[in-house]
Design a protein around this motif. Sequence first.
Motif, PDB file in Angstrom:
ATOM      1  N   ILE A 163      40.086  66.946  27.009  1.00 29.00           N
ATOM      2  CA  ILE A 163      39.715  65.559  26.736  1.00 29.00           C
ATOM      3  C   ILE A 163      40.076  64.718  27.956  1.00 29.00           C
ATOM      4  O   ILE A 163      41.217  64.729  28.412  1.00 29.00           O
ATOM      5  CB  ILE A 163      40.433  65.017  25.480  1.00 29.00           C
ATOM      6  N   GLU A 164      39.101  63.998  28.464  1.00 27.43           N
ATOM      7  CA  GLU A 164      39.309  63.133  29.623  1.00 27.43           C
ATOM      8  C   GLU A 164      40.142  61.916  29.204  1.00 27.43           C
ATOM      9  O   GLU A 164      39.966  61.384  28.107  1.00 27.43           O
ATOM     10  CB  GLU A 164      37.947  62.670  30.138  1.00 27.43           C
ATOM     11  N   THR A 165      41.051  61.496  30.061  1.00 29.46           N
ATOM     12  CA  THR A 165      41.830  60.279  29.805  1.00 29.46           C
ATOM     13  C   THR A 165      41.651  59.340  30.994  1.00 29.46           C
ATOM     14  O   THR A 165      41.565  59.786  32.140  1.00 29.46           O
ATOM     15  CB  THR A 165      43.325  60.582  29.604  1.00 29.46           C
ATOM     16  N   GLU A 166      41.573  58.049  30.696  1.00 27.81           N
ATOM     17  CA  GLU A 166      41.410  57.047  31.749  1.00 27.81           C
ATOM     18  C   GLU A 166      42.301  55.845  31.473  1.00 27.81           C
ATOM     19  O   GLU A 166      42.343  55.364  30.341  1.00 27.81           O
ATOM     20  CB  GLU A 166      39.974  56.530  31.801  1.00 27.81           C
ATOM     21  N   GLU A 167      42.974  55.381  32.499  1.00 32.34           N
ATOM     22  CA  GLU A 167      43.667  54.098  32.416  1.00 32.34           C
ATOM     23  C   GLU A 167      42.624  53.065  32.787  1.00 32.34           C
ATOM     24  O   GLU A 167      42.339  52.844  33.971  1.00 32.34           O
ATOM     25  CB  GLU A 167      44.855  54.066  33.376  1.00 32.34           C
ATOM     26  N   ALA A 168      42.002  52.485  31.774  1.00 31.71           N
ATOM     27  CA  ALA A 168      40.895  51.573  32.012  1.00 31.71           C
ATOM     28  C   ALA A 168      40.747  50.608  30.853  1.00 31.71           C
ATOM     29  O   ALA A 168      41.034  50.961  29.712  1.00 31.71           O
ATOM     30  CB  ALA A 168      39.604  52.360  32.200  1.00 31.71           C
ATOM     31  N   CYS A 169      40.278  49.423  31.155  1.00 28.44           N
ATOM     32  CA  CYS A 169      40.068  48.399  30.137  1.00 28.44           C
ATOM     33  C   CYS A 169      38.626  48.466  29.634  1.00 28.44           C
ATOM     34  O   CYS A 169      37.693  48.216  30.412  1.00 28.44           O
ATOM     35  CB  CYS A 169      40.357  47.019  30.714  1.00 28.44           C
ATOM     36  N   PRO A 170      38.433  48.788  28.356  1.00 29.31           N
ATOM     37  CA  PRO A 170      37.078  48.841  27.819  1.00 29.31           C
ATOM     38  C   PRO A 170      36.320  47.523  27.993  1.00 29.31           C
ATOM     39  O   PRO A 170      35.117  47.534  28.219  1.00 29.31           O
ATOM     40  CB  PRO A 170      37.284  49.154  26.333  1.00 29.31           C
ATOM     41  N   LEU A 171      37.018  46.402  27.896  1.00 27.85           N
ATOM     42  CA  LEU A 171      36.350  45.105  28.045  1.00 27.85           C
ATOM     43  C   LEU A 171      35.737  44.972  29.433  1.00 27.85           C
ATOM     44  O   LEU A 171      34.579  44.559  29.576  1.00 27.85           O
ATOM     45  CB  LEU A 171      37.340  43.964  27.790  1.00 27.85           C
ATOM     46  N   VAL A 172      36.495  45.314  30.455  1.00 29.03           N
ATOM     47  CA  VAL A 172      35.995  45.246  31.828  1.00 29.03           C
ATOM     48  C   VAL A 172      34.854  46.246  32.006  1.00 29.03           C
ATOM     49  O   VAL A 172      33.810  45.937  32.600  1.00 29.03           O
ATOM     50  CB  VAL A 172      37.123  45.501  32.848  1.00 29.03           C
ATOM     51  N   ARG A 219      36.470  61.272  25.706  1.00 31.39           N
ATOM     52  CA  ARG A 219      37.472  60.587  26.527  1.00 31.39           C
ATOM     53  C   ARG A 219      38.311  59.646  25.679  1.00 31.39           C
ATOM     54  O   ARG A 219      37.896  59.204  24.614  1.00 31.39           O
ATOM     55  CB  ARG A 219      36.806  59.809  27.664  1.00 31.39           C
ATOM     56  N   ILE A 220      39.500  59.339  26.222  1.00 25.21           N
ATOM     57  CA  ILE A 220      40.401  58.363  25.616  1.00 25.21           C
ATOM     58  C   ILE A 220      40.688  57.317  26.686  1.00 25.21           C
ATOM     59  O   ILE A 220      41.068  57.655  27.805  1.00 25.21           O
ATOM     60  CB  ILE A 220      41.723  59.004  25.150  1.00 25.21           C
ATOM     61  N   LEU A 221      40.492  56.054  26.325  1.00 26.19           N
ATOM     62  CA  LEU A 221      40.752  54.951  27.253  1.00 26.19           C
ATOM     63  C   LEU A 221      42.077  54.295  26.905  1.00 26.19           C
ATOM     64  O   LEU A 221      42.349  54.005  25.737  1.00 26.19           O
ATOM     65  CB  LEU A 221      39.636  53.906  27.174  1.00 26.19           C
ATOM     66  N   PHE A 222      42.881  54.055  27.943  1.00 27.04           N
ATOM     67  CA  PHE A 222      44.178  53.409  27.791  1.00 27.04           C
ATOM     68  C   PHE A 222      44.165  52.116  28.602  1.00 27.04           C
ATOM     69  O   PHE A 222      44.324  52.142  29.819  1.00 27.04           O
ATOM     70  CB  PHE A 222      45.298  54.331  28.291  1.00 27.04           C
TER      71      PHE A 222
END
Length: 119
Positions: free
Chosen positions: A103-112, A82-85
């Motif tokens: 490849i999975e993509t997510e609009e997400a904050c890794p910190l959260v 996955r790729i986090l944006f």
Amino acid sequence: MRKTVVIGASLNEERYSNQCVRLLREHNIETIAVGNKEGKIADVEINVGRPFERKVETVAVYLSPKNQETYYDYIIGLKPERILFPPGTENPEFYRKANALGIETEEACPLVMLRTGVY
């Protein structure tokens, strides 16, 4: 072991990419930092090139969409799951390219995600 590549890693401790590297390490996640200045974040060296890595679970992108373009082939070549944006890095063009390759993509904050246990 889980592995994350952080693209856009910064030595500036106030930047989210820096905080992400630190938090990943606090969670004992193998972390590869890629940035434009050499240095170290916690126990992680910042790579100014594009290091080849195997078995990458996640790529966290901390670059504006315009600055992501030169990394498309590199990120896809890592074959991440996955790729986090995080907010501000959203890039529908890149989502389409990555999704077409499975490849999975997510609009997400890794910190959260790390702080809430959903990483």
